[in-house]
Design an enzyme around this catalytic site. Structure first.
Site, mmCIF file in Angstrom:
data_model
loop_
_atom_site.group_PDB
_atom_site.id
_atom_site.type_symbol
_atom_site.label_atom_id
_atom_site.label_comp_id
_atom_site.label_asym_id
_atom_site.label_seq_id
_atom_site.Cartn_x
_atom_site.Cartn_y
_atom_site.Cartn_z
ATOM 1 C CG HIS A 189 -52.993 35.738 63.841
ATOM 2 N ND1 HIS A 189 -52.046 35.445 62.905
ATOM 3 C CD2 HIS A 189 -53.046 37.074 63.924
ATOM 4 C CE1 HIS A 189 -51.549 36.571 62.442
ATOM 5 N NE2 HIS A 189 -52.132 37.571 63.038
ATOM 6 C CB CYS A 507 -49.618 54.043 73.797
ATOM 7 S SG CYS A 507 -47.830 53.835 73.662
HETATM 8 C C1 PEP Z 1 -45.263 49.102 74.808
HETATM 9 O O1 PEP Z 1 -44.122 48.644 74.890
HETATM 10 O O2 PEP Z 1 -46.000 49.273 75.805
HETATM 11 C C2 PEP Z 1 -45.832 49.474 73.514
HETATM 12 C C3 PEP Z 1 -46.973 50.118 73.426
HETATM 13 O O3 PEP Z 1 -45.148 49.128 72.394
HETATM 14 P P1 PEP Z 1 -45.076 47.640 71.800
HETATM 15 O O4 PEP Z 1 -46.094 46.799 72.549
HETATM 16 O O5 PEP Z 1 -45.376 47.792 70.359
HETATM 17 O O6 PEP Z 1 -43.678 47.265 72.113
#
Ligand code: PEP
Ligand code: MG
Length: 573
Positions: A189, A507
């Site tokens: 945080h 992503c």
């Molecule tokens: C990832 O694994 O790159 C992703 C976007 O998902 P998380 O970070 O939520 O696991």
């Protein structure tokens, strides 16, 4: 002296050090329950203040902490410790009045124990909540002992083992220039608050406190948040470097602000939509303000964790519809619940895992508990009708063709249920998968034929390709998403997707890194999704080069033997 850690919030700052220290300030309150009530009230007031200041994410942290302060388990453990200490004291007789110090120590150690359990959880987000629990314990203890933290009285850089988030938020605006922590992670945080405040943060800096302890009082500190550099008593040359980096950043900010409503594209006009990753509906506003062209990853875990029963279908549908409405005709990719056996979601009765990252997590929960995901899919389909939009659905942790078949079967079941009851739903769902497990990259042609899109989760893909735990502090600097092995896995994914006639997004954090974004577009990635704060810098980085230049850069990166060689190629451009 230069120390290196993990860059958790970009920016450059130079200023005097401020160390976390508490001293006597008010009357002690030697009553655990009363002190917990006061701490909870203070945290609630803090939440109201930061919400009014337009920081809803931070407000949510303090609202959760206000609940933690009243957690019966925490208070009962502390009281039991006090009773045990009293029983062991003079003559074994329990005493009616206990010293404030004893009570404060009992609360602090109970909170520390609870935090230590959280800190060992393999889930990075939950492990990061350990600091919040310690923070709450420290706050109650200070109320009991009548102590308070001396906040900085001039613009300063905080240097600490771990900076309690609620203390960070109490520092008056403008007096906190940056944060350097020995512990913490990019998702702690303190880091989230730093990003919200727009100040640099460098975390997980080994030996930070020992190094600072040997430095003189009034120590000056320099921080480069993007590079993860902490400079104790910077030399004249390092000063000049930091100032140049700050000036460059200011120019980039101005240029990014001027382009806020422009689409993501390369210098020669090849469009690369830039979307936002969001973790709750409140984030939509910040994403739109940053010029996000949609939501490439809506993490839905916020609806499920930190509560005692599952969210209802109605509650879920409303949350999804809120985001769909905010983005209108722009795409919104809603990810199915991505939790696993490692996370304390009591009502799911998950089994303890020996290897939680390799266990029943993400989509794999759907084999065990179909209803959980069917309910979520019904809520998503309904939200489409509520907002007159087509939701995109994304399954996490897909490893096999059977996994994809499972997603389709669950979605079909959801649609059938709604139709059987005449409930309004989106005409269709666009179903895609995350590519974050090496087998998914290797099987990309087969998986691609069965879905509408791929989105590479580079955070998990890096962890699984390199076999390096993404939460391991000792591996934080070597688990590098720019490793050629990770880039080659992404290239395989792009090639497979092309054969199947679908597009690939990214992503994970790599897409929000300007150098990462450049190499990804060069590899053939069609769109990028990232934290809203990163969109401006990525937009500029892509506009600096043509597609052909990025492709040539990517080819050179793929041929490298190490992550540092890749960095050298990209930085040398
Ligand atoms: C990832 O694994 O790159 C992703 C976007 O998902 P998380 O970070 O939520 O696991
Ligand atoms: Mg992931």
């Amino acid at each position: 002296m230069e120390l290196r850690g993990v860059g958790a919030a970009p920016g450059v700052a130079i200023g005097p050090v401020w160390r976390l220290d508490s001293g006597a300030a008010s009357e002690p309150l030697p009553d655990i329950r009363a002190a917990a009530d006061r701490a909870a009230a203070d945290l609630t007031a803090l939440a109201v203040r930061v919400r009014a200041a337009g920081r809803p994410d931070d407000a949510a942290i303090f609202e959760a902490q206000a609940l933690m302060a009243l957690d019966p388990m925490l208070l009962e453990t502390a009281e039991a410790k006090v009773a045990a200490a009293a029983a062991a004291s003079v003559g074994g007789r329990a005493r009616a009045r206990h010293s404030a110090d004893l009570l404060a120590a009992a609360v602090e150690s109970s909170a520390r124990e609870a935090a230590d359990v959280l800190a060992t959880l393999p889930d990075e987000l939950l492990a990061a909540r350990a600091a919040d629990v310690r923070d709450v314990g420290g706050r109650i203890a200070r109320v009991i002992a009548g102590r308070s933290i001396a906040l900085p009285d001039r613009p300063s850089i905080a240097l600490a083992e771990d900076l309690p988030p609620s203390v960070t938020a109490e520092i008056p605006e403008g007096l906190l220039l940056g944060i350097a922590l020995e512990r913490g992670s990019a998702v702690s945080h303190a880091a989230i608050l730093a990003r919200g405040l727009g100040i640099p943060a460098v975390v997980a800096v080994p030996e930070l406190l020992a190094a600072a302890a040997t430095a003189p009082d009034g120590l000056e500190v320099g921080l480069d948040g993007a590079a993860g550099r902490v400079l104790l008593a910077p030399t004249a040359i390092q000063h000049a470097e930091l100032e140049a980096a700050a000036a460059e950043l200011a120019r980039a900010h101005e240029a990014a602000a001027a382009l806020r409503n422009a689409p993501g594209q390369t210098a020669d006009g090849h469009l690369v939509p830039l979307l936002a990753n969001i973790g709750r509906p409140d984030d939509a506003e910040r994403a739109l303000a940053a010029g996000a062209e949609g939501v490439g990853l809506f993490r839905t875990e916020f609806l499920f964790v930190g509560r005692s029963d599952a969210p209802s279908e109605d509650e879920q549908a409303e949350a999804y519809a809120e985001v769909l409405r905010a983005f209108g005709s722009r795409p919104v990719v809603i990810r199915l619940l991505d939790i696993g056996g490692d996370k304390p979601v009591p009502y799911l009765h998950l089994e303890r895992e020996d290897n939680p990252f390799l266990g029943v997590r993400g989509l794999r929960l759907g084999y065990r508990d179909r209803d959980l995901l069917v309910t979520q899919l019904r809520a998503i389909a309904r939200s489409g009708a509520m907002a007159a939009a087509t939701p995109w659905v994304m399954a996490p942790m897909v490893a096999t063709v059977e996994d994809v078949e499972l997603v389709h079967a669950l979605a079909a079941q959801a649609v059938e249920d709604l139709d059987a009851h005449g409930v309004a739903r989106a005409a269709s769902l666009k179903i895609g998968i995350m590519v974050e497990v090496p087998s998914a990259a290797l099987m990309a042609p087969e998986l691609g034929r069965r879905v509408a899109f791929f989105s590479v989760g580079s955070n998990d893909l890096t962890q699984y390709v390199l076999a390096m735990d993404r939460t391991h502090p000792a591996l934080a600097t070597v688990a590098d998403a720019l490793h050629p092995a990770v880039l080659r896995a992404i290239r395989l994914t792009v090639d497979g997707a092309r054969q199947a006639g679908i597009e690939v997004a990214v992503c994970g954090e790599l897409g929000g890194d300007p150098l990462g974004a450049q190499v990804l577009v060069g590899l053939g990635v069609a769109e990028l999704s990232m934290d809203a704060a990163r969109i401006g810098a990525v937009r500029l980085a892509l506009r600096a080069r043509t597609l052909a230049e990025l492709q040539e850069l990517a080819a050179r990166a793929l041929a490298c033997g190490t992550a540092s060689e890749v960095r050298a190629v990209l930085e040398g451009g």
